[in-house]
Design a protein around this motif. Structure first.
Motif, PDB file in Angstrom:
ATOM      1  N   GLU A 125       0.750  -1.080  -0.127  1.00 23.87           N
ATOM      2  CA  GLU A 125      -0.202  -0.020  -0.051  1.00 23.87           C
ATOM      3  C   GLU A 125       0.854   1.310   0.034  1.00 23.87           C
ATOM      4  O   GLU A 125       0.685   2.181  -1.025  1.00 23.87           O
ATOM      5  N   VAL A 149      -7.482   5.732   1.178  1.00 23.67           N
ATOM      6  CA  VAL A 149      -7.165   4.481   0.831  1.00 23.67           C
ATOM      7  C   VAL A 149      -7.948   3.710  -0.266  1.00 23.67           C
ATOM      8  O   VAL A 149      -9.402   3.526   0.092  1.00 23.67           O
ATOM      9  N   HIS A 170      -7.370   0.490  -2.571  1.00 22.05           N
ATOM     10  CA  HIS A 170      -6.257  -0.549  -3.037  1.00 22.05           C
ATOM     11  C   HIS A 170      -6.205  -0.545  -4.633  1.00 22.05           C
ATOM     12  O   HIS A 170      -7.373  -0.727  -5.191  1.00 22.05           O
ATOM     13  N   HIS A 212      -4.202   3.477  -4.485  1.00 15.24           N
ATOM     14  CA  HIS A 212      -4.420   4.707  -3.615  1.00 15.24           C
ATOM     15  C   HIS A 212      -4.778   6.055  -4.080  1.00 15.24           C
ATOM     16  O   HIS A 212      -4.260   6.788  -3.879  1.00 15.24           O
ATOM     17  N   LEU A 237      -2.771   6.952   4.136  1.00 10.29           N
ATOM     18  CA  LEU A 237      -2.923   5.711   4.400  1.00 10.29           C
ATOM     19  C   LEU A 237      -2.901   5.169   6.059  1.00 10.29           C
ATOM     20  O   LEU A 237      -3.913   4.420   6.185  1.00 10.29           O
ATOM     21  N   SER A 249     -12.961   0.295   0.150  1.00 12.97           N
ATOM     22  CA  SER A 249     -11.704   0.564  -0.102  1.00 12.97           C
ATOM     23  C   SER A 249     -11.049  -0.226  -1.312  1.00 12.97           C
ATOM     24  O   SER A 249      -9.951   0.003  -1.681  1.00 12.97           O
TER      25      SER A 249
END
Length: 606
Positions: free
Chosen positions: A125, A489, A491, A494, A539, A574
């Motif tokens: 991330e 956030v 995925h 981002h 994040l 997310s």
């Protein structure tokens, strides 16, 4: 506060302290700690052995047997287990710290009371935002912890080249560099499974570098197709996979020599279906591993971490010792660490739990490296906070002030309605459904359909400040009021995702995150209902885990207030840009059909 580099003394290698361990086992020198009268859960033999003493010195186990009286000296600390179970510290075989919205330090503080003493983290991330520098920041923080936090080099940054743009890129050269760092255990989940199947140079190069280094290649095969593509993926080198959702997925992976990782995260409930491969199909459990993948901070604080996963597996009919093996020894063996951790046996790190009830895994005390860190569900260890440098913050660059008009979706000229693709949320699973709906057109702009649970999803580019906004539709959240949820956030690239029923609220939410430097915010009719600030790379929070969990709980309450009844709905939100899991997603390039791995039009032929 200042960054801490070594809060706790690191244990010396077994090879260095072996003579000391022998002396304690033989009674020639006293142990530092002796735990007496325990019921030893032996994960090697699959037994529970009553009346066992464990002698510990230099952070490692020296003796396990019926009487460690010979290892007790004047300064030896004695702990009476009183017939309770002695269980190895639990290991999470695959997880992302950032999903907890806290730093590595705060994540450790949260999970230690729940019995987790080893984690294998993939920081992809932060890599998608800050590149290799972000990975190094988390790597160094991980080494400062009182428990074992091993790091995998992110393999897919971005996760799907050509389908998205992230804030950074990593390739074989960066992976090879990171493989030389002291705390790197292997390659993170290889999500670009089409790249493996097609012998993409980047994927093949990263996997080869990892194999040459003698480290483990993590897998991520998100397709239900167990035919030729699956076989090609296995042949490419990934050694495990956590993306299975069916018993046949787990069976296929184990038969091909992979480890099947069964996950129970905040929103992924994949253990119950796959554990049937063992409980009903009778497969050898040695190649099954339990993990969490993504755990929300509120889930950890309220429900637990790996102890929650083990309890869940036992509740599905798995033998308690077998479930514990899947969260200890099996994991250690998979990463080549069987001689270092995963069991309470001589030479291994003294990571152990004192448990009063095995099926419910009621943890009374938690020891790591021979030091008690938690008791009665409360952290005892003083783990200093860890500061991230300013360059890891202020990463949200919108390029302009977002307005409601940025979310307008122009209809083809002269149409009164359109047939549009809709991303369908699947509760408690990572995949989405590719839906279609006929939507009305008002003044040339495609309207949402709240009555049929179709609202708008928008992705705002936030790394380069291009001002780009991609719009689409999503179904499954059940919002019944004017509202918008925005999050940085998203995925895995981002960017910022905004889901809402009201465009003014969507704009307000987006701009709010631009001001605070990232996070999650819920807005309704111009009123801010909940905010979780995540200033580190957009994040992670720099606050304590308890504070973040409280704010996350308020966010969940706000989503429910707006009509959303999904379990852990924020986690579903997310993942809507995760362009490596079928079927339909959104990226900074447009709407992505992950089944075909290509960008597609928002509108379908009528």
């Amino acid at each position: 506060m200042h960054a801490t580099t070594t809060s706790f003394e690191k244990p010396k290698p077994w090879s260095t302290v072996a003579p000391l361990l022998v002396d304690v086992a033989m009674g020639r020198r006293p142990a530092d700690l002796v735990v007496r009268n325990g019921r030893w859960v032996n994960v090697h033999s699959g037994e529970v052995i009553a009346g066992t003493d464990v002698a510990i010195v230099a952070g490692r186990v020296a003796y396990c047997g019926p009487d460690a009286g010979h290892a007790i000296g004047e300064k030896t600390q004695l702990v009476d287990a009183q017939g309770r179970y002695l269980v190895p510290g639990l290991c999470d075989g695959h997880m992302h710290v950032e999903s907890g919205m806290v730093t590595v330090t705060e994540f450790c503080r949260a999970v230690i009371p729940h019995g987790t003493t080893t984690m294998f983290i993939d920081p992809h991330e932060i890599a998608n935002v800050l590149g290799l520098e972000g990975v190094r920041l988390m790597h160094d923080e991980a080494m400062a912890q009182p428990i074992n936090v091993f790091v995998q080099v992110p393999s897919c940054v971005p996760s799907a080249p050509g389908l998205e743009n992230a804030g950074a890129e990593l390739g074989p050269e960066e992976v090879e560099e990171a493989l030389g760092w002291p705390n790197i255990i292997g390659l993170g989940e290889v999500m670009n499974f089409p790249g493996v199947i097609l012998n993409d140079e980047t994927m093949a190069g990263e996997i080869s570098a990892t194999m040459r280094a003698g480290k483990t290649v993590g897998g991520h095969y998100a397709s239900p197709d167990l035919g030729r593509p699956f076989h090609g993926y296995v042949a490419g080198g990934p050694a495990d996979d956590h993306e299975g959702t069916r018993a046949e997925d787990a069976i296929a992976r184990v038969r091909q020599g992979m480890r099947a990782m069964l996950r129970l995260g905040s929103a992924w409930y994949d253990v119950a279906s796959q554990i049937k491969a063992v409980t009903e199909n009778g497969l050898d459990p040695r190649n099954f591993i339990l993990c969490t993948d993504d755990s929300h901070s509120a889930t950890i604080v309220e429900e637990g971490h790996m102890n929650r996963v083990v309890r869940h597996a036992i509740a599905q009919g798995l033998n308690p010792i077998t479930a514990i093996q899947m969260a200890t020894l099996n994991t250690a063996q998979h990463f080549g660490l069987e001689r270092e951790l995963g069991s309470i046996t001589p030479g291994r790190l003294a990571d152990l739990l004192i448990v009063s009830d095995l099926p419910s895994l009621a943890i009374d005390e938690v020891y790591a490296r021979g030091v008690r860190l938690a008791q009665g569900g409360r952290l005892e260890a003083d783990i200093p906070a860890y500061d991230y440098p300013e360059r890891a913050k202020n990463t949200v660059r919108l390029g302009k002030r977002i307005t409601a008009a940025d979310f307008d979706i122009q209809a083809p000229e002269g149409t009164a309605s359109v047939k549009a693709r809709v991303i369908g949320v699947v509760e408690n699973q990572a995949p989405t459904r590719a839906l279609a709906a006929v939507l009305p057109v008002d003044g040339g702009i495609v309207a949402m359909d709240r009555d049929n649970d179709i609202c708008q999803i928008s992705l705002i580019e936030r790394h380069q400040g291009t001002g780009s906004v991609i719009n689409g539709f999503v179904s499954g959240f059940g919002y019944k009021q004017d509202c918008a949820l925005a999050s940085t956030v998203a995925h895995d690239s981002h960017h910022m995702i905004v889901v809402g029923t009201n465009k003014e609220d969507m704009a307000q939410a987006a701009n709010r995150l631009g001001v605070v430097g990232g996070g999650i915010v819920m807005v309704s009719s111009g009123r801010e209902l909940a905010l979780v600030e995540l200033p580190i790379a957009g994040l992670m929070s720099d606050a304590r885990a308890e504070v973040v969990a409280e704010k996350a709980a308020a966010l969940s309450a706000a989503m429910r207030e707006m009509g959303c009844t999904l379990n852990n709905a924020y986690m579903q939100h997310s993942l809507l840009a995760l362009v490596v899991i079928p079927e339909l997603r959104i990226s900074d390039l447009g709407i992505i059909d992950v089944t075909a791995f290509k960008k597609v039009d928002l509108f379908l032929p009528s």
